[in-house]
Design a protein around this motif. Structure first.
Motif, PDB file in Angstrom:
ATOM      1  N   LEU A   1       0.805  -1.207  -0.182  1.00  0.00           N
ATOM      2  CA  LEU A   1      -0.070  -0.011  -0.078  1.00  0.00           C
ATOM      3  C   LEU A   1       0.988   1.223   0.111  1.00  0.00           C
ATOM      4  O   LEU A   1       0.688   2.177  -0.682  1.00  0.00           O
ATOM      5  N   ALA A   2       1.991   1.204   0.579  1.00  0.00           N
ATOM      6  CA  ALA A   2       3.081   2.167   0.752  1.00  0.00           C
ATOM      7  C   ALA A   2       3.545   2.426  -0.506  1.00  0.00           C
ATOM      8  O   ALA A   2       3.523   3.743  -0.859  1.00  0.00           O
TER       9      ALA A   2
ATOM     10  N   GLN B   1       1.203  10.381  -3.145  1.00  0.00           N
ATOM     11  CA  GLN B   1       0.557  10.690  -1.674  1.00  0.00           C
ATOM     12  C   GLN B   1       1.482  10.280  -0.825  1.00  0.00           C
ATOM     13  O   GLN B   1       1.421   9.202   0.003  1.00  0.00           O
ATOM     14  N   TYR B   2       2.366  11.319  -0.536  1.00  0.00           N
ATOM     15  CA  TYR B   2       3.331  11.177   0.264  1.00  0.00           C
ATOM     16  C   TYR B   2       3.404  10.874   1.826  1.00  0.00           C
ATOM     17  O   TYR B   2       3.736   9.960   2.548  1.00  0.00           O
ATOM     18  N   GLU B   3       2.268  11.882   2.307  1.00  0.00           N
ATOM     19  CA  GLU B   3       2.026  11.243   3.918  1.00  0.00           C
ATOM     20  C   GLU B   3       1.489  10.017   4.105  1.00  0.00           C
ATOM     21  O   GLU B   3       1.555   9.293   5.204  1.00  0.00           O
ATOM     22  N   GLN B   4       0.380   9.716   3.141  1.00  0.00           N
ATOM     23  CA  GLN B   4      -0.466   8.442   3.428  1.00  0.00           C
ATOM     24  C   GLN B   4       0.791   7.323   3.243  1.00  0.00           C
ATOM     25  O   GLN B   4       0.838   6.213   3.963  1.00  0.00           O
TER      26      GLN B   4
ATOM     27  N   LEU C   1       3.956   7.466   3.936  1.00  0.00           N
ATOM     28  CA  LEU C   1       4.974   7.427   5.153  1.00  0.00           C
ATOM     29  C   LEU C   1       4.059   6.587   6.361  1.00  0.00           C
ATOM     30  O   LEU C   1       4.526   5.671   7.131  1.00  0.00           O
ATOM     31  N   GLU C   2       2.719   6.970   6.603  1.00  0.00           N
ATOM     32  CA  GLU C   2       1.895   6.228   7.461  1.00  0.00           C
ATOM     33  C   GLU C   2       1.852   4.724   7.149  1.00  0.00           C
ATOM     34  O   GLU C   2       2.190   3.904   8.234  1.00  0.00           O
TER      35      GLU C   2
END
Length: 167
Positions: free
Chosen positions: A70-71, A79-82, A84-85
């Protein structure tokens, strides 16, 4: 084979995947669900890959390689913030998940933190990751006019490659 045919094929594939996602909700019951992820990856459809994996992870949050995949999809969709999460979830489940570590390094580099990215790329290689996968970092440093840093890093990559070839 013309680019127009390829566009038409991708549109048909998108439609087919969208129908599959609608018909077989919730995902996670069938082996084919994971194959949809692979099809999305092979055809550079990170948005659908991300959507499919999100649904699969709702049903099975500990799916092997689920969060790291998914990352990657989120990274490819910028979608860089997502991303990283998702990397953090993957690494919380399995601290040795090198794919998540690699994606995290690339993501952090893309958002502008080269120093942290370099340490993650180095950790990735130290844990047995493929050094060739980290060359984008050196390329980015070179393009950013930090040639000394790029050359220094490439020398480090070469040492990793050499040590593996001599094992």
């Amino acid at each position: 084979y013309s680019p127009k045919n390829q566009t038409t094929d991708i549109q048909a594939l998108r439609k087919w995947i969208r129908e599959y996602l609608d018909v077989f909700k919730p995902l996670g019951k069938y082996e084919e669900d994971q194959q949809i992820v692979d099809i999305c990856r092979e055809n550079e459809l990170p948005d659908l890959m991300s959507e499919t994996l999100s649904q699969l992870l709702e049903e099975n949050p500990y799916m092997p390689q689920g969060w790291s995949s998914l990352a990657l999809a989120q990274f490819l969709a910028e979608q860089y913030e997502q991303a990283l999460e998702s990397c953090d979830f993957a690494l919380a489940i399995n601290s040795d998940d090198n794919e998540a570590l690699l994606t995290k390094a690339h993501t952090i580099f893309e958002i502008g933190n080269a120093k942290v990215a370099r340490s993650l790329f180095e950790e990735y290689m130290d844990k047995g990751g493929d050094p060739i996968q980290t060359i984008a970092y050196a390329e980015g440093m070179f393009r950013g006019c930090n040639k000394t840093e790029a050359i220094d890093y490439l020398k480090q990559v070469a040492k990793h490659v050499e040590s593996r070839m001599c094992e």
